[in-house]
Design a protein around this motif. Structure first.
Motif, mmCIF file in Angstrom:
data_model
loop_
_atom_site.group_PDB
_atom_site.id
_atom_site.type_symbol
_atom_site.label_atom_id
_atom_site.label_comp_id
_atom_site.label_asym_id
_atom_site.label_seq_id
_atom_site.Cartn_x
_atom_site.Cartn_y
_atom_site.Cartn_z
ATOM 1 N N ILE A 18 -31.762 -1.173 -0.395
ATOM 2 C CA ILE A 18 -33.176 -0.787 -0.290
ATOM 3 C C ILE A 18 -34.067 -2.021 -0.368
ATOM 4 N N CYS A 22 -36.404 -3.195 2.570
ATOM 5 C CA CYS A 22 -37.853 -3.331 2.353
ATOM 6 C C CYS A 22 -38.371 -4.670 2.868
ATOM 7 N N ASN A 31 -41.455 4.162 1.862
ATOM 8 C CA ASN A 31 -41.202 5.606 1.925
ATOM 9 C C ASN A 31 -39.859 5.963 1.281
ATOM 10 N N THR A 32 -38.873 5.114 1.465
ATOM 11 C CA THR A 32 -37.565 5.344 0.847
ATOM 12 C C THR A 32 -37.677 5.332 -0.672
ATOM 13 N N ASN A 35 -39.540 8.505 -1.817
ATOM 14 C CA ASN A 35 -38.673 9.691 -1.751
ATOM 15 C C ASN A 35 -37.627 9.673 -2.855
#
Length: 174
Positions: A18, A22, A31-32, A35
């Motif tokens: 991630i 990013c 957004n990940t 969420n």
């Protein structure tokens, strides 16, 4: 430290992925993270209730009751009870796994526990009512008549394929 990294290698890889993602795609990465945070908060809201329910099942329901109704001694009533328990349950699917483990620890048959999880995921009564209002009752009943035998079949096959002695020795669930 090595043991910590080894035990949490999947989580560490996901977080590293991630962070790497990013750096290349800021909006998608943001957004990940949002969420993942939202889902984690949802889990933390529900999980204490699941732990309380597991404790109550462990204390209030004797092993003999589980063995007679969901264990090897249950016979044909075991799958029926498992289908009913899963159908009347509410909550997300991840809530069924700790309960399933508790049923296994109390002497539940693997086939019946798999049927319980399958019913929880596909045959919830409120879901059927909503489905029938959108897609009509005939569709919902047809889906049920197709789904229920396959859930029972999957439970039977899983019991034949999974070696419970391996699980008992590896995870110590009994």
């Amino acid at each position: 430290m090595k043991r910590f990294i080894w035990n949490y290698k999947a989580s560490i890889l996901i977080v590293a992925g991630i962070i790497l993602f990013c750096s290349f795609h800021e909006v998608v990465g943001r957004n990940t993270v949002l969420n993942a945070t939202h889902f984690s908060l949802e889990v933390f809201k529900i999980f204490p209730a699941i732990l309380v329910l597991m404790g109550l099942i462990d204390v209030w329901i004797p092993e003999s009751f589980i063995e007679n109704n969901l264990g090897n001694a249950a016979g044909m009533k075991g799958p029926i009870i498992s289908l009913l328990l899963g159908s009347f349950a509410s909550g997300p699917l991840f809530a069924s796994f700790p309960l399933a483990l508790t049923l296994l620890k109390k002497g539940g048959r693997l086939q019946n526990v798999v049927i319980f999880i399958g019913a929880w995921s596909t045959i919830k009564i409120p879901m059927i009512l909503m489905e029938s209002s959108f897609l009509n009752l005939r569709f919902s009943l047809l889906r049920l008549t197709i789904t229920i035998p396959f859930i029972v079949l999957i439970g039977f096959v899983m019991e034949k394929l999974i070696d419970l002695d391996f699980l008992e020795n590896k995870d110590g669930y009994r």
